[in-house]
Design a protein around this motif. Structure first.
Motif, short mmCIF file in Angstrom:
data_model
loop_
_atom_site.label_atom_id
_atom_site.label_comp_id
_atom_site.label_asym_id
_atom_site.label_seq_id
_atom_site.Cartn_x
_atom_site.Cartn_y
_atom_site.Cartn_z
N LEU A 1 2.23 9.78 2.18
CA LEU A 1 3.47 10.47 1.81
C LEU A 1 3.80 11.53 2.84
O LEU A 1 4.97 11.68 3.25
N PHE B 1 9.52 6.07 -0.83
CA PHE B 1 8.06 6.07 -0.74
C PHE B 1 7.55 5.28 -1.92
O PHE B 1 7.90 5.55 -3.06
N SER C 1 4.09 3.74 -3.96
CA SER C 1 2.65 4.00 -4.09
C SER C 1 1.82 2.73 -3.93
O SER C 1 0.75 2.75 -3.34
N SER C 2 2.31 1.64 -4.48
CA SER C 2 1.63 0.35 -4.41
C SER C 2 2.51 -0.67 -5.11
O SER C 2 3.54 -0.31 -5.68
N GLU D 1 5.05 3.08 -8.53
CA GLU D 1 5.84 4.30 -8.44
C GLU D 1 6.63 4.26 -7.15
O GLU D 1 6.15 3.76 -6.14
N ALA D 2 7.82 4.81 -7.17
CA ALA D 2 8.63 4.92 -5.96
C ALA D 2 9.60 6.07 -6.12
O ALA D 2 10.04 6.37 -7.24
N LYS E 1 0.86 -1.18 0.00
CA LYS E 1 0.00 0.00 0.00
C LYS E 1 0.91 1.23 0.00
O LYS E 1 2.12 1.11 0.20
N PRO E 2 0.37 2.41 -0.23
CA PRO E 2 1.21 3.61 -0.17
C PRO E 2 1.89 3.72 1.19
O PRO E 2 1.23 3.60 2.23
N VAL F 1 -2.99 8.46 -0.68
CA VAL F 1 -1.57 8.45 -1.07
C VAL F 1 -0.83 9.64 -0.46
O VAL F 1 0.26 9.48 0.11
N LEU F 2 -1.42 10.83 -0.55
CA LEU F 2 -0.72 12.02 -0.03
C LEU F 2 -0.66 12.02 1.49
O LEU F 2 0.32 12.52 2.07
#
Length: 198
Positions: A192, A127, A129-130, A147-148, A111-112, A188-189
């Motif tokens: 983050l 970080f 995202s998935s 994404e990372a 998960k994020p 997600v944010l």
């Protein structure tokens, strides 16, 4: 699809059962499949199986190794390739999951959240995202993320501004699609923001 269509037309039900039984009895390896196929359908080349496209993994060692081998890849780049580390902590959907050498074989959905790679006193933070973490019994972990980004490349002020914007969009969303898109942004944010502030 083509393979299923051809095999169902060429093989009777009893032949399909015997083919499956022979392969299962012989351990399911490619060689067993090819042998059983050729006994049953000698005039057609057997289809390739996924094993024929994969590199052979080293066997599970008799003792637990001192290092974990990590492959960390994105759809467009490889972040770590065959990197030997002490531990990796990934944000699994079930909670933070630590992966050490000798870890039981596991597949975990990501998960994020914050992923950390520990190598001695050096800790690299990303970080993600998935994605998924595939932990193999031979102390190899394959981590695939959509994404990372290294956490030091993230600007906390921009994250907080973006989080405020998507939170506003969520509260003013009128359709289910708008609500779903805004909720994903908030999730997600928020993760983050937590990763960069902690």
């Amino acid at each position: 699809m083509m393979f299923r269509h051809v095999s169902s037309r060429l093989l009777s039900r009893s032949l399909r059962r015997s083919l499956a039984t022979e392969v299962a009895a012989e351990g399911g390896a490619d060689e067993a499949f090819v042998t059983a196929w050729k006994k049953t359908i000698a005039n057609i080349e057997p289809p390739k199986t996924p094993l024929s496209y994969m590199k052979t993994r080293p066997p599970t060692p008799p003792t637990i190794p001192t290092k974990l081998t990590v492959n960390f890849v994105l759809p467009y780049a490889s972040q770590l390739a065959n990197k030997e580390v002490d531990m990796v902590i990934v944000p699994a959907t079930t909670g933070q999951m630590g992966i050490l050498p000798g870890h039981v074989a596991t597949i975990a959905e990501l998960k994020p959240g914050l992923m950390t790679v520990h190598e001695g006193n050096d800790i690299k933070k990303y970080f993600v995202s998935s994605g998924f973490a595939f932990v193999h019994a031979n102390s190899i972990a394959d981590i695939i993320a959509i994404e990372a980004v290294p956490i030091e490349q993230v600007d906390q002020a921009v994250v907080q501004k973006s989080l405020a914007e998507v939170t506003q969009k969520l509260s003013s969303a009128s359709t289910d699609l708008e609500k779903a898109e805004a909720q994903i942004g908030v999730d997600v944010l928020s993760a983050l923001n937590f990763a960069v502030s902690g």
